[in-house]
Design an enzyme around this catalytic site. Structure first.
Site, short mmCIF file in Angstrom:
data_model
loop_
_atom_site.label_atom_id
_atom_site.label_comp_id
_atom_site.label_asym_id
_atom_site.label_seq_id
_atom_site.Cartn_x
_atom_site.Cartn_y
_atom_site.Cartn_z
N PRO A 101 0.83 -1.22 0.00
CA PRO A 101 0.00 0.00 0.00
C PRO A 101 0.86 1.27 0.00
O PRO A 101 1.79 1.39 0.80
CB PRO A 101 -0.83 -0.10 1.28
CG PRO A 101 -0.56 -1.45 1.88
CD PRO A 101 0.57 -2.10 1.14
N ASP A 152 15.76 1.67 3.87
CA ASP A 152 14.60 1.11 3.15
C ASP A 152 15.08 0.40 1.89
O ASP A 152 14.65 -0.72 1.59
CB ASP A 152 13.62 2.23 2.74
CG ASP A 152 12.92 2.87 3.92
OD1 ASP A 152 13.29 2.58 5.06
OD2 ASP A 152 11.99 3.68 3.70
C1 MEV Z 1 11.68 5.35 6.81
O1 MEV Z 1 11.24 4.04 6.47
C2 MEV Z 1 12.83 5.26 7.78
C3 MEV Z 1 13.36 6.61 8.24
O2 MEV Z 1 14.34 6.33 9.24
C4 MEV Z 1 14.00 7.37 7.11
C5 MEV Z 1 15.32 6.77 6.64
O3 MEV Z 1 16.01 6.10 7.39
O4 MEV Z 1 15.64 6.99 5.46
C6 MEV Z 1 12.28 7.46 8.85
#
Ligand code: MEV
Length: 324
Positions: A101, A152
Site C-alpha cells: 500500500p 529502506d
Molecule cells: C523510513 O522508512 C525510515 C526513516 O528512518 C527514514 C530513513 O532512514 O531513510 C524514517
C-alpha cells in the site's frame, strides 16, 4: 559487467519493508533493524518501436521527458542509469505494479526504486552488483525523501532481516526460527520527507537529549539482534515498546498511532508494538505470541481494514526474463 544479448523483456520484483527498531535515529548514524515483508513491487521493462521512455502504472502514464511530479523517483533512477550508461537507442516501456500500500510506511517507494534499477539496468545489458543497484535506487529515494539513510533500499534489495547503519551498511541477521509480525495500516498516508525534517527540528531544539536517545536506540538495536538469536521474544517486544516511546518523544507518533499501539497491546496477545517507518500516520507493527497471531489478526481486523500477518522472506531483488 555487460550481459550478452538483450532480453525482450525483464521483470524485477522487490519486497516492501518494516523497520523493527531505530527509524529516524538511523538517519543520524544509529543502528537500526529492518526486514523485508511478503508484499512486493514488480517492474517490467520492454522495448518499443518508438524513441521515448514511457512509464505506466494502473491508469497513470508519463514520459521520462515530462517534468511532472508523477513517478518522480522512478524517473530519477532511470535518468541516473542513462547518465552512467548512455540512453538506449530505442524506446522502452516501464510497467509498475505493486501490492505494497502506497504511503503506508511499508517501503513501497524503495521497492519500486530497487525493482526499477534492477529491471532497467538488466534490460540495458548490465549485470550490476547489489551495491551499484543500491546507489541508483538511492538516487530515486533521495529525490523524494531528501535525506534518507538508505535502510529502506537496503531491506528491499537484500531481503531477510538486516542490521543497518550509515557507516556499516546492511549486515544480515540470521534467524533461527520463523518470525511472524502483525502489520496494521492506520489508513493515514504520510510524507517521509516532512517527518524527517520534523525530527531535524526536535534535534536542533534538544540536541543533547536527542543524542542520548540516538545512542539508546543504537544500543537497543544491538540488544534486539541478541534477543532474536536467543529466541527471547518477550525482550524483543520490550525493546519495540521502548522504541515506540522514543519515537513518540521525537514527535513522529500521533494520537491515532498511539491508540492503535495501545489497542494491540491491550489484547494481551502480543509482546510489543510500535509505529514502523516514518510515522505521522502509516503503519504499526506488533510481535504476536506465536500461538495468538491469528487471534490477534482477527481481533484487529474488525476495526482496521488493512491488517495482515507477515513473515520475513529471504528473497530481496529478483529478476525474471521473458518475451512480450
Ligand atoms: C523510513 O522508512 C525510515 C526513516 O528512518 C527514514 C530513513 O532512514 O531513510 C524514517
Amino acid at each position: 559487467m555487460t550481459v550478452e544479448g538483450v532480453k525482450e523483456s525483464v521483470t524485477a520484483s522487490a519486497p516492501g519493508k518494516i523497520i523493527i527498531i531505530g527509524e529516524h535515529f538511523v538517519v543520524y548514524g544509529s543502528y537500526a533493524i529492518a526486514a523485508a515483508i511478503t508484499k512486493r513491487a514488480r517492474v517490467t521493462v520492454s522495448g518499443t518501436s518508438g524513441k521515448e521512455t514511457l512509464i505506466f502504472s494502473n491508469d497513470m502514464k508519463s514520459k521520462l521527458s515530462e517534468h511532472s511530479g508523477r513517478f518522480s523517483a522512478v524517473k530519477e533512477v532511470v535518468r541516473a542509469l542513462y547518465e552512467k550508461y548512455g540512453p538506449p537507442e530505442n524506446g522502452i516501456r516501464i510497467d509498475i505494479q505493486s501490492d505494497i500500500p502506497l504511503g503506508s510506511g511499508l517501503g513501497s517507494s524503495a521497492a519500486i526504486s530497487v525493482a526499477t534499477a534492477g529491471a532497467v539496468s538488466r534490460f540495458m545489458g548490465h549485470d550490476l552488483q547489489h551495491e551499484e543497484i543500491a546507489t541508483f535506487a538511492g538516487r530515486g529515494e533521495k529525490s523524494v525523501h531528501g535525506n534518507p539513510s538508505g535502510i529502506d533500499t537496503a531491506a528491499s534489495l537484500y531481503g531477510g532481516m538486516i542490521l543497518f547503519s550509515r557507516k556499516t551498511g546492511p549486515k544480515p541477521i540470521p534467524l533461527n526460527r520463523a518470525i511472524q509480525l502483525l502489520v496494521v495500516y492506520s489508513g493515514v498516508p504520510r510524507s517521509t520527507s516532512k517527518l524527517i525534517s520534523r525530527v531535524g527540528e526536535t534535534k536542533s531544539k534538544f540536541p543533547s537529549t536527542f543524542e542520548h536517545l540516538a545512542d539508546a536506540s543504537s544500543f537497543a538495536s544491538l540488544q534486539l539482534v541478541d534477543a532474536f538469536s536467543n529466541g527471547d521474544l518477550p525482550y524483543v517486544g520490550a525493546l519495540m515498546n521502548f522504541s515506540q516511546a522514543t519515537l513518540s518523544w521525537i514527535g513522529v507518533s500521533t494520537n491515532n498511532l498511539d491508540a492503535l499501539v495501545e489497542n494491540v497491546l491491550h489484547s494481551a496477545f502480543c509482546y510489543g508494538a510500535k509505529l514502523t517507518g516514518a510515522g505521522g500516520g502509516g503503519s504499526i507493527i506488533a510481535l504476536p505470541m506465536p500461538e495468538k497471531a491469528v487471534a490477534l489478526l482477527q481481533k484487529i481486523s474488525k476495526r482496521y481494514k488493512v491488517a495482515f500477518l507477515v513473515s520475513i522472506p529471504q528473497q530481496g531483488l529478483s529478476l525474471e526474463f521473458g518475451v512480450r
